[in-house]
Design an enzyme around this catalytic site. Structure first.
Site, mmCIF file in Angstrom:
data_model
loop_
_atom_site.group_PDB
_atom_site.id
_atom_site.type_symbol
_atom_site.label_atom_id
_atom_site.label_comp_id
_atom_site.label_asym_id
_atom_site.label_seq_id
_atom_site.Cartn_x
_atom_site.Cartn_y
_atom_site.Cartn_z
ATOM 1 C CD GLU A 286 -3.289 -0.150 2.143
ATOM 2 O OE1 GLU A 286 -2.837 0.206 3.246
ATOM 3 O OE2 GLU A 286 -4.494 -0.348 1.950
ATOM 4 C CG HIS A 307 8.621 -29.072 0.813
ATOM 5 N ND1 HIS A 307 9.193 -30.313 0.616
ATOM 6 C CD2 HIS A 307 9.331 -28.480 1.810
ATOM 7 C CE1 HIS A 307 10.180 -30.475 1.485
ATOM 8 N NE2 HIS A 307 10.295 -29.373 2.214
ATOM 9 C CE LYS A 421 -12.421 0.948 0.788
ATOM 10 N NZ LYS A 421 -11.907 1.955 1.694
HETATM 11 O O1 PA5 Z 1 -4.040 1.063 5.690
HETATM 12 C C1 PA5 Z 1 -5.199 1.407 5.581
HETATM 13 O O2 PA5 Z 1 -5.513 2.582 5.634
HETATM 14 C C2 PA5 Z 1 -6.300 0.394 5.393
HETATM 15 O O3 PA5 Z 1 -5.840 -0.901 5.425
HETATM 16 C C3 PA5 Z 1 -7.338 0.545 6.492
HETATM 17 O O4 PA5 Z 1 -6.723 0.320 7.730
HETATM 18 C C4 PA5 Z 1 -8.485 -0.420 6.289
HETATM 19 O O5 PA5 Z 1 -9.087 -0.170 5.061
HETATM 20 C C5 PA5 Z 1 -9.515 -0.256 7.405
HETATM 21 O O6 PA5 Z 1 -9.973 1.042 7.481
HETATM 22 P P1 PA5 Z 1 -10.786 1.527 8.711
HETATM 23 O O7 PA5 Z 1 -9.925 1.443 9.899
HETATM 24 O O8 PA5 Z 1 -11.174 2.944 8.388
HETATM 25 O O9 PA5 Z 1 -11.998 0.637 8.834
#
Ligand code: PA5
Length: 453
Positions: A286, A307, A421
């Site tokens: 990310e 393996h 989303k």
């Molecule tokens: O790194 C990030 O921002 C995401 O992985 C969020 O943590 C994830 O989408 C969860 O979001 P939230 O805490 O708003 O539910």
């Protein structure tokens, strides 16, 4: 904590044949520039640098978390942690790394809201039987679909089990101070709440109540965990890659990426670190994967995956480099027994510890993969304990910040995760998405997309 627990070392001899001196010097310069950008808080995403000082800030007053954790331990046989991505992976990584895999003391910790599979959730509720349950629901935005959906179901289930007031006493919410649907529900119901700071992104939030509350409820020493991270914070400020493994790891990644090694395989030799690898994948994927750039983070757990994926790593496309993760000391090791008659042919190992056998598996693998054209480095942990895991997570966070800056991206945003989303909301008919819904339905009927149709 002993400082030694935070002493992470890197053996990078098996990368040197792939990076010449001038490439290493250029990488060094880029990473030092990135370190300065981070320290001066003048790079992209500077509003999300809250994670940098979290270890010492969190250490100043752990009592609200420790009190809530003690309450959960008294109230529950099972703690259900509801969250996704950065709001669950860090806690799970630390808990699975540090809790004995079998017969751990204290509440079992199980996870919900990290996907949309109804059969899983049904089975999770059924499995609770007559056990006493608490929930820790975690969402920074308070609106993420997966945990919100799971929590809607679990909340109703808890209220049926315990009545509304007792269900509320058993529900702990970690969310924004003011915004979001979860904050509204938590305030209305009177849940115990914890706040996720605005300036800390999800994948950097393990050292906030997001991670610390479930980790403490699992019985792990969060003070030692933070001490490891604090020690690594000091080490990461150093400017010499020989004594600062953050700089060294960042330089190697930067240099190898520029040699066309676009895939990094994190290969741990300890099954309890499997979810640490999952957390690492989110952190690096990310943070770096944007603007058409970034190393693709993949992970394996050895020797299990030697393996299976071992074939590809040895012999497939040569765009990989590998980072081994190995703990030098193993508590509770088993020594291979001598067997009369040596019927299974293993007496040549009699008297050796499993840790020694595992170390030779690492050595053999590193040399074989090097011969196969895969540069590899080894991150050596002094052991697997609360302090070393705290140090390791902070080590990875610091590295990805430097690598992101050296790559020229903002390591602290994640614009790409919105695309699925908005399509999902449109297809589900969420109000406000009508135009996108028409476009997608037209595309599906035109292309005959069986899955989407
Ligand atoms: O790194 C990030 O921002 C995401 O992985 C969020 O943590 C994830 O989408 C969860 O979001 P939230 O805490 O708003 O539910």
């Amino acid at each position: 904590m002993e400082l030694a627990d935070a002493r992470i070392r890197i053996d990078y001899a098996n990368t040197l044949g792939f990076i010449d001196t001038s490439a290493m010097e250029s990488a060094h310069q880029r990473i030092i520039n990135a370190q300065q950008l981070l320290a001066s808080r003048s790079g992209p995403g500077a509003d999300f640098l809250g994670w940098v000082d979290l270890p010492s800030q969190a250490r100043t007053d752990l009592s609200p978390i420790l009190e809530a954790a003690a309450r959960i331990r008294a109230q529950a046989d099972v703690l259900i942690v509801v969250g996704i991505g950065g709001s669950y992976l860090g806690a799970r990584a630390v808990i699975e790394a540090l809790r004995p895999p079998f017969a751990a003391e204290g509440p079992a910790v199980i996870y919900a809201g990290h996907h949309i599979d109804g059969a899983y959730l049904r089975s999770l509720m059924d499995s609770c039987g007559d056990h006493r349950v608490c929930i820790n629901v975690i969402s920074k935005s308070g609106t993420t679909t997966e945990p919100a959906l799971a929590f809607r179901v679990l909340r109703q289930w808890m209220e049926q089990r315990y009545g509304r007031e007792e269900a509320a006493r058993r529900t702990y919410a970690t969310t924004d101070a003011q915004r979001g649907a979860l904050r509204r529900v938590a305030d209305e119901e009177g849940y115990t709440t914890f706040v996720i700071p605005d300036d800390v992104g999800g994948r950097f939030s393990v050292i906030t109540p997001v991670g610390l509350l479930p980790i403490a409820a699992a019985g792990i020493d969060i003070g030692a965990f933070l001490d490891g991270a604090i020690a690594m914070r000091g080490i990461a400020a150093g400017t010499n890659p020989d004594s600062n493994p953050v700089l060294r790891y960042a330089m190697l990644r930067d240099a190898l990426y520029r040699q066309g090694k676009h895939i990094e395989v994190l290969a741990s030799f300890h099954p309890e670190l499997t979810v640490v690898s999952e957390w690492w994948k989110q952190l690096f994927g990310e943070s770096e994967g944007k603007d058409g750039k970034g190393i693709f983070p993949a992970a394996v757990t050895n020797t299990t995956d030697l393996h299976s994926m071992g074939q590809y790593i040895q012999d497939g496309e040569r765009r990989l480099f590998e980072t081994f993760l190995f703990a030098e000391r193993s508590a509770d090791d088993i020594v291979v027994p001598e067997v009369a008659g040596d019927t299974d042919g293993l007496n040549y190992l009699a008297g050796s510890g499993f840790a020694e056998v595992n170390a030779n598996a690492l050595r053999g693998t590193a040399l074989a993969h090097l011969d196969g054209g895969v540069p590899n480095a080894t991150i050596l942990l002094p052991g697997i304990n609360a302090a070393s895991i705290g140090a390791l997570l902070y080590f990875f966070e610091s590295t990805v910040a430097l690598c992101g800056y050296a790559l020229g991206v903002n390591p602290f945003d994640q614009p790409g995760v919105e695309a699925y989303k908005s399509n999902m909301f449109a297809l589900l008919g969420k109000p406000g998405n009508e135009a996108r819904r028409s476009e997608l339905l037209a595309q599906i009927s035109r292309d005959g997309n069986a899955v989407a149709g």
